[in-house]
Design an enzyme around this catalytic site. Structure first.
Site, PDB file in Angstrom:
ATOM      1  N   GLU A 118      -3.422  -1.709  14.461  1.00 18.23           N
ATOM      2  CA  GLU A 118      -3.712  -0.838  13.310  1.00 18.23           C
ATOM      3  C   GLU A 118      -4.263   0.510  13.797  1.00 18.23           C
ATOM      4  OE1 GLU A 118      -6.587  -2.526  10.643  1.00 18.23           O
ATOM      5  OE2 GLU A 118      -6.265  -1.018   9.094  1.00 18.23           O
ATOM      6  N   TRP A 153       0.860  -1.197   0.000  1.00 13.89           N
ATOM      7  CA  TRP A 153       0.000   0.000   0.000  1.00 13.89           C
ATOM      8  C   TRP A 153       0.886   1.234   0.000  1.00 13.89           C
ATOM      9  CZ3 TRP A 153      -2.865  -4.213   0.885  1.00 13.89           C
ATOM     10  CH2 TRP A 153      -4.231  -4.144   0.649  1.00 13.89           C
ATOM     11  N   ASP A 159       1.192   3.388   3.460  1.00 15.50           N
ATOM     12  CA  ASP A 159       1.776   2.459   4.441  1.00 15.50           C
ATOM     13  C   ASP A 159       3.270   2.275   4.161  1.00 15.50           C
ATOM     14  OD1 ASP A 159      -1.185   1.602   3.987  1.00 15.50           O
ATOM     15  OD2 ASP A 159      -0.663   0.666   5.897  1.00 15.50           O
ATOM     16  N   ASP A 163     -10.897   5.648   4.744  1.00 12.21           N
ATOM     17  CA  ASP A 163     -11.932   5.006   3.933  1.00 12.21           C
ATOM     18  C   ASP A 163     -13.375   5.367   4.287  1.00 12.21           C
ATOM     19  OD1 ASP A 163      -9.539   3.775   3.332  1.00 12.21           O
ATOM     20  OD2 ASP A 163     -10.306   1.739   3.434  1.00 12.21           O
TER      21      ASP A 163
END
Ligand code: DGY
Length: 419
Positions: free
Chosen positions: A386, A35, A38, A162
């Site tokens: 996360e 990603w 990331d 998102d």
């Protein structure tokens, strides 16, 4: 070898375990590919102990750059049935199988930091990467800025945030009829309460199908995509990236005239994200001309972009005092605040790092240091999750996460570079 703390050792071990050879996956299982942002954070983390590996991360990221300059948000290096939507759904024709959208351009800012740590190595890497960065940033300026100069997203995934409420208005105008049957994979890895809803997912996939139908042609998408939202994450990170490129370009003897023009335009774009009624930077739906009306952690990236704002400091102080662990991804007083649902409440160490660096750079050292220490405590006591619940600090989403480990090594740990 230098003595390192147990936490530093664990953080390095996570980067090592997520290393797939020249690139790092965000976490095993849930996100099995490279990603974009990331990877930029991973490079920052590697830069603390292995600068050559840090540059390799960025070079691998740019190996997927499209001819038009776009750097995809996912590079599908090796097929993995554990993730949806994979390359066959995106149907893209770049140099590597990839998605058809980008992600917040934080990479140049980390490249500058990695360069500072070892300028000889950095000069060599930047000789190759400079034109790549320029082409990517030029793509944003050409295809993703609105009339005011704010950077827009064409899919919620492009923002990296998102399911933030920022996109709700534009998402509500999409009718995903005809999206067809599909099987989500994310909810097999993580508790569905910590992930976006089916309502959101139908629209995510509908937008991917639209892009594919239009051959990912930017001009066609600008005409036909109903989703176009001017985003503080994108605008503030690109503004910061351009400032960092201008500084780095100065050191490397590059012409930075074009970058200076971008900075002027992006400053005007950032000003256009000020929602006076909310008293905050906010997302603006370009087609409808409406605000999202939520103060998000992206609103607090203004300082990172080099913009001072007393009212944002007031907002920051109120929100930081309302939770145990700052910075929640949306204002806890907002009716849509949802403490565990991804970008609708949780704390993200990566956003805290960018906000903290910004606060520090703008002279708000006490706030910056309080945020850094709180983030460090969160990671040290709750692990490399996360994201985290801002009310009690519980870990959420995926575990053994690359970017949380990187933020620990580069910013939150006492042995880190910090600012
Ligand atoms: C996902 O699959 O949830 C990602 O965030 C898309 O980038």
């Amino acid at each position: 070898m230098d003595e390192i703390s147990e936490m530093d050792r664990r953080a390095r071990a996570i980067l090592g375990a997520n290393d797939r050879g020249g690139y790092t996956v965000p976490t095993d299982g849930l996100y099995p590919y490279q990603w974009n942002w990331d990877s930029a954070f991973a490079a920052w983390g590697f830069g603390r102990f292995d600068p050559a590996r840090a540059w390799a991360e960025l070079e691998t990221l740019f190996s997927g750059q499209w001819e038009n300059g776009m750097v995809p948000h996912i590079l599908f290096h090796k097929a993995d049935p554990g993730y949806f939507p994979g390359p066959e759904v995106w149907g893209c024709k770049g140099p590597l199988p990839s998605s058809g959208i980008s992600q917040p351009p934080v990479a140049a800012s980390f490249a500058r930091r990695i360069h500072e740590a070892d300028p000889a190595l950095g000069r060599e890497a930047m000789a190759r990467l400079w034109p790549r960065f320029m082409a990517w940033h030029r793509w944003f300026m050409t295809w993703r800025t609105d009339e005011a100069g704010a950077v827009c997203i064409t899919h919620p995934w492009e923002s990296g945030r998102d399911n933030a409420p920022d996109w709700d208005g534009a998402m509500a105008r999409i009718d995903p009829a005809g999206v067809g049957e599909y099987q989500r994979r994310d909810t097999a890895h993580v508790d569905p309460h910590m992930r976006p809803t089916k309502y959101d997912y139908d629209r995510y996939i509908w937008l991917v199908q639209l892009g594919r139908r239009l051959g990912w042609d930017e001009a066609a998408m600008a005409r036909e995509n109903p989703f176009r939202v001017a985003d503080p994450t994108m605008t503030f990170t690109l503004l910061r990236a351009c400032r960092d490129m201008a500084a780095l370009g100065g050191e490397l003897g590059r012409d930075t005239g074009e970058i200076e023009e971008w900075i002027t335009r992006l400053e005007a774009g950032a000003a256009s994200l000020w929602n006076e009624a909310l008293g905050s930077y906010d997302s603006r739906d370009v087609h409808a001309g409406t605000w999202s009306g939520a103060v998000s952690n992206a609103s607090f990236l203004c300082w990172y972009a080099g913009l001072e704002n007393a009212r944002m400091l007031e907002r920051y102080d109120r929100i930081a005092a309302a939770v145990k662990y700052a910075v929640p991804s949306i204002d806890p007083e907002h009716p849509l605040f949802d403490r565990k649902r991804y970008w609708r409440g949780p704390v993200w160490a990566i956003m805290n790092a960018l906000i903290g660096i910004g606060l520090h750079d703008m002279g708000h050292r006490r706030r910056a240091e309080a945020l850094r220490r709180q983030t460090g405590e969160l990671i040290a006591t709750r692990g490399f999750a996360e994201y985290f619940d801002p009310l009690d600090g519980s870990p959420a989403g995926g575990g053994a996460f690359t970017w949380t480990a990187a933020v620990w090594l580069a910013w939150a740990s006492d042995s880190a570079e910090q600012y």
